[in-house]
Design a protein around this motif. Sequence first.
Motif, PDB file in Angstrom:
ATOM      1  N   GLY A 113       7.658 -31.766  -6.360  1.00  0.00           N
ATOM      2  CA  GLY A 113       6.206 -31.645  -6.465  1.00  0.00           C
ATOM      3  C   GLY A 113       5.509 -32.979  -6.655  1.00  0.00           C
ATOM      4  N   THR A 134       7.006 -31.456   0.715  1.00  0.00           N
ATOM      5  CA  THR A 134       6.383 -31.460  -0.614  1.00  0.00           C
ATOM      6  C   THR A 134       4.870 -31.632  -0.508  1.00  0.00           C
ATOM      7  OG1 THR A 134       8.411 -32.379  -1.566  1.00  0.00           O
ATOM      8  CG2 THR A 134       6.401 -32.555  -2.875  1.00  0.00           C
ATOM      9  N   TYR A 137       3.394 -28.398   0.616  1.00  0.00           N
ATOM     10  CA  TYR A 137       3.397 -27.428  -0.483  1.00  0.00           C
ATOM     11  C   TYR A 137       2.250 -27.695  -1.465  1.00  0.00           C
ATOM     12  CZ  TYR A 137       4.907 -25.206  -4.844  1.00  0.00           C
ATOM     13  OH  TYR A 137       4.949 -24.490  -6.004  1.00  0.00           O
ATOM     14  N   LEU A 138       2.051 -28.969  -1.819  1.00  0.00           N
ATOM     15  CA  LEU A 138       0.974 -29.309  -2.752  1.00  0.00           C
ATOM     16  C   LEU A 138      -0.396 -29.024  -2.132  1.00  0.00           C
ATOM     17  CD1 LEU A 138       2.381 -32.654  -4.211  1.00  0.00           C
ATOM     18  CD2 LEU A 138       2.331 -30.404  -5.311  1.00  0.00           C
ATOM     19  N   GLU A 140      -1.133 -26.761   0.113  1.00  0.00           N
ATOM     20  CA  GLU A 140      -1.337 -25.310   0.142  1.00  0.00           C
ATOM     21  C   GLU A 140      -1.682 -24.769  -1.242  1.00  0.00           C
ATOM     22  OE1 GLU A 140       1.162 -22.383   2.647  1.00  0.00           O
ATOM     23  OE2 GLU A 140       1.947 -22.186   0.608  1.00  0.00           O
ATOM     24  N   GLN A 141      -1.045 -25.332  -2.278  1.00  0.00           N
ATOM     25  CA  GLN A 141      -1.365 -24.897  -3.634  1.00  0.00           C
ATOM     26  C   GLN A 141      -2.800 -25.259  -4.013  1.00  0.00           C
ATOM     27  OE1 GLN A 141       0.617 -23.024  -5.675  1.00  0.00           O
ATOM     28  NE2 GLN A 141       1.994 -22.896  -3.905  1.00  0.00           N
ATOM     29  N   GLU A 142      -3.267 -26.419  -3.559  1.00  0.00           N
ATOM     30  CA  GLU A 142      -4.649 -26.794  -3.854  1.00  0.00           C
ATOM     31  C   GLU A 142      -5.652 -25.899  -3.139  1.00  0.00           C
ATOM     32  OE1 GLU A 142      -5.069 -30.838  -2.818  1.00  0.00           O
ATOM     33  OE2 GLU A 142      -3.807 -31.607  -4.474  1.00  0.00           O
ATOM     34  N   GLY A 144      -5.265 -22.778  -2.594  1.00  0.00           N
ATOM     35  CA  GLY A 144      -5.195 -21.409  -3.093  1.00  0.00           C
ATOM     36  C   GLY A 144      -4.185 -20.523  -2.401  1.00  0.00           C
ATOM     37  N   GLY A 145      -3.249 -21.089  -1.670  1.00  0.00           N
ATOM     38  CA  GLY A 145      -2.213 -20.281  -1.032  1.00  0.00           C
ATOM     39  C   GLY A 145      -2.251 -20.386   0.476  1.00  0.00           C
ATOM     40  N   PRO A 153       4.366 -18.204   2.119  1.00  0.00           N
ATOM     41  CA  PRO A 153       3.960 -19.430   1.421  1.00  0.00           C
ATOM     42  C   PRO A 153       4.930 -20.572   1.696  1.00  0.00           C
ATOM     43  CG  PRO A 153       4.896 -17.828  -0.112  1.00  0.00           C
ATOM     44  CD  PRO A 153       4.745 -17.127   1.188  1.00  0.00           C
ATOM     45  N   GLN A 156       9.137 -25.381  -1.601  1.00  0.00           N
ATOM     46  CA  GLN A 156       9.251 -26.691  -2.245  1.00  0.00           C
ATOM     47  C   GLN A 156      10.713 -27.114  -2.262  1.00  0.00           C
ATOM     48  OE1 GLN A 156       7.442 -28.790  -6.231  1.00  0.00           O
ATOM     49  NE2 GLN A 156       8.286 -26.750  -6.435  1.00  0.00           N
TER      50      GLN A 156
END
Length: 305
Positions: A113, A134, A137-138, A140-142, A144-145, A153, A156
Amino acid sequence: MSEELSSTSPEEKEDTSLSLPDIATPYDLRPDLTEIGIIEDERGVCLDSYENRSALRQASLNWDPVYDQLGMPTGLIVARSRESLKERRLLSLSEKRVLLQEPNNNNSDFLTGLDLIVDDKACRITPPWVIGATRAYLAEQENGGPKSAKRAPASQPHRCRIIKQDGLRCLLWSSGRPKDDGLCRVHLRTNRRPGADVERARQKLLQSAPYAVDVLEELMESAQSEPVRLKASTEILDRAGVRGGVEIEVGMDVTVRSPHEIIQERLARLAAGAQRLVELEINKDGAYEEPVDKTDEAASQEETY
């Protein structure tokens, strides 16, 4: 005491210096191949032949090919003992120690991460695909998915979970996908269970079945070509169990009788036929006539003549 020390000759001093261990020289962990009957080119190095490989395999030793400075094979192999393999892995681990979450623990997880991205030293020795996955992934997390509910999804990457025979954990990376089960690309090939690929394909089909139905419905409703709409409609009906044509169900009851029953039935028919013949003889001319034996009648005629 000083006289005794001064009385020692220079040759004796050289002998004592030779007996001291050379700390700067590393300990050679290559095995002695003469103990297993192999002629060495140098310590741990021998000719690459079938007999030498068989002897190394029986001694539970691994080997690596030897190349020259131009990268060409030399026809030699170098034997690797378990101690030398572990030492080589420890040297590789010392270079990757900046990736460990716990530097004092050799089997610690790798940084993942944001901790991995912000560490410049870790980014330099991390494979590029790990950095790219990575970052995705970060991001997509920011946001909201995933962008749509139909997309899985992002995963990581992390360190492979397999611990080898020497007690050290694998140094390769796993993609982090659920289907990889925490394994790297090397251990994915060696740890596959029989039928696992078929089961994985079946699960993927079951997961994609609702999306396939959505595509068929969309083609049936909004396709510009009439044959495409007709094909989509028939496919939906076919999957639902409604098929064109007439379905004819033919049922057949097959019973097997024993030979004893068949013989009894035939004897009963013969007895019934004989009984009907007797009744016909009785009803003829209103009186009963006993049937005449033709053989006896012919014998009496011969006697009269």
